[in-house]
Design an enzyme around this catalytic site. Sequence first.
Site, mmCIF file in Angstrom:
data_model
loop_
_atom_site.group_PDB
_atom_site.id
_atom_site.type_symbol
_atom_site.label_atom_id
_atom_site.label_comp_id
_atom_site.label_asym_id
_atom_site.label_seq_id
_atom_site.Cartn_x
_atom_site.Cartn_y
_atom_site.Cartn_z
ATOM 1 N N ARG A 1 0.859 -1.195 0.000
ATOM 2 C CA ARG A 1 0.000 0.000 0.000
ATOM 3 C C ARG A 1 0.885 1.232 0.000
ATOM 4 O O ARG A 1 0.591 2.239 -0.624
ATOM 5 C CB ARG A 1 -0.958 -0.005 1.204
ATOM 6 C CG ARG A 1 -1.758 1.266 1.292
ATOM 7 C CD ARG A 1 -3.049 1.236 2.120
ATOM 8 N NE ARG A 1 -3.129 0.264 3.167
ATOM 9 C CZ ARG A 1 -2.522 0.367 4.362
ATOM 10 N NH1 ARG A 1 -1.796 1.428 4.656
ATOM 11 N NH2 ARG A 1 -2.651 -0.584 5.258
ATOM 12 N N TYR B 1 -16.442 18.718 -13.776
ATOM 13 C CA TYR B 1 -16.746 17.291 -13.919
ATOM 14 C C TYR B 1 -17.810 16.917 -12.880
ATOM 15 O O TYR B 1 -17.684 17.267 -11.691
ATOM 16 C CB TYR B 1 -15.467 16.475 -13.704
ATOM 17 C CG TYR B 1 -15.708 14.999 -13.678
ATOM 18 C CD1 TYR B 1 -16.135 14.332 -14.833
ATOM 19 C CD2 TYR B 1 -15.539 14.254 -12.522
ATOM 20 C CE1 TYR B 1 -16.378 12.974 -14.818
ATOM 21 C CE2 TYR B 1 -15.776 12.888 -12.501
ATOM 22 C CZ TYR B 1 -16.196 12.259 -13.653
ATOM 23 O OH TYR B 1 -16.439 10.911 -13.626
ATOM 24 N N ASP C 1 -7.331 20.420 -12.228
ATOM 25 C CA ASP C 1 -7.702 19.159 -12.875
ATOM 26 C C ASP C 1 -7.294 19.296 -14.340
ATOM 27 O O ASP C 1 -7.938 19.998 -15.116
ATOM 28 C CB ASP C 1 -9.211 18.937 -12.716
ATOM 29 C CG ASP C 1 -9.681 17.626 -13.356
ATOM 30 O OD1 ASP C 1 -8.957 17.091 -14.219
ATOM 31 O OD2 ASP C 1 -10.784 17.155 -12.994
ATOM 32 N N LYS D 1 -8.034 8.632 -18.544
ATOM 33 C CA LYS D 1 -8.337 9.249 -19.839
ATOM 34 C C LYS D 1 -7.106 9.253 -20.751
ATOM 35 O O LYS D 1 -6.640 8.211 -21.136
ATOM 36 C CB LYS D 1 -8.904 10.647 -19.591
ATOM 37 C CG LYS D 1 -9.953 10.717 -18.457
ATOM 38 C CD LYS D 1 -11.221 9.948 -18.748
ATOM 39 C CE LYS D 1 -12.141 9.761 -17.545
ATOM 40 N NZ LYS D 1 -12.495 10.960 -16.818
#
Length: 381
Positions: A46, A98, A170, A195
């Site tokens: 992790r 978004y 972003d 994306k």
Amino acid sequence: MKFGTKAVHSGVEPDPSTGAIMTPIYQTSTYVQESPSKHKGYAYARGANPTRNALQKSIAALENGRYGICFSSGMGATDAVIKLLSPGDEVITSNDLYGGSYRMFKKVFEKFGIKFHFIDLTNTANLNAHINKNTKLLWLETPSNPLMRIIDIEACSAIAKKNNILVAVDNTFASPYLQNPLALGADIVMHSVTKYLSGHSDVIMGALVVNDEKLHQELAFIANSCGAVPGPQDSFLVLRGIKTLQLRMERHCLNGKIIATFLQTHTKIGKVYWPGFSDHPGYVIAKKQMSDFGGMLSFTLKNDSLEKATKFMESVQLFSLAESLGGVESLINHPASMTHASIPKEERIKNGLSDSLIRLSIGIEDAEDLIEDLELALNLV
Ligand SMILES: *Cc1c(COP(=O)(O)O)cnc(C)c1O
């Protein structure tokens, strides 16, 4: 080093044990230690994984930043940024955002006592009017989703800096190929790696890039404590995708321009939203802060209605009707009922996102075939 070279080489070293040119997928949850207080930089996956580390270095290099941190999704990355804040803090962000970011801010974090202001940031002067002593973060998204509005990152960052406000951008729609917010004064760059960075519609992932060491430590602490980390297989797929980022982006931009121009001049089209048109309200700023205009655009049909728009979206063959963007294949999307369904209708309409708006993510196919597909569907509405 220039962008295309960094995309191929950054972060990736021959594997120390075999010389493998491509970073192996270190599919492990833990690492064997010599003694309780001694390990080779890896204790539990992790916290760190070599495949993920290579990717983090690669993405940081593409943004000309010092530190990259990858997350299990774009929303996981955004979540970590908001967790830098405390109850009572306020965030200023834009009103064309978004849908998932809007939903997280309103539905998850407001109940923890963080206040969000959704305002029109295309006019930088609006920012001053909303800053107060509790303002701690400015969250920008440019070009915006889905209306392709442009925010001046440099001007907003300058105002924020004067007021000790952290700036996060972003940068998903632009990708690091078109825009590097850190160089324009931002403190944090966020990507939905899902994306353009991944580029092949096969991974969900997010990333943050920062220059400040303390900020990096705080965000890495949150990533490890809260646990939204990506797996090594997905990290490998993105490392592979990034190698062709420059080539893909060149084609996305070229096709985007061809399709935007085709739609703009078509008699059945109402309005086309694409920042590369010289009469787009954000054109001058887009030209200043982006190296090209990208492959995302939205449009409405002439005398449009939801029925007409729906018929059009059902009629295309080559464009796939799907959420997401930035992959090699072209997608068509209905923001009002798909990507932006989580924004209340009144709020959506008030901010200019009509029921009949259609969004395109232009892929890397041959533009002639994409135009033929759009033409055929236009003939049916
Ligand atoms: C997709 C997207 C996100 C969310 O990223 P996920 O990887 O889907 O969690 C955030 N911002 C923008 C602009 C996006 O397009």
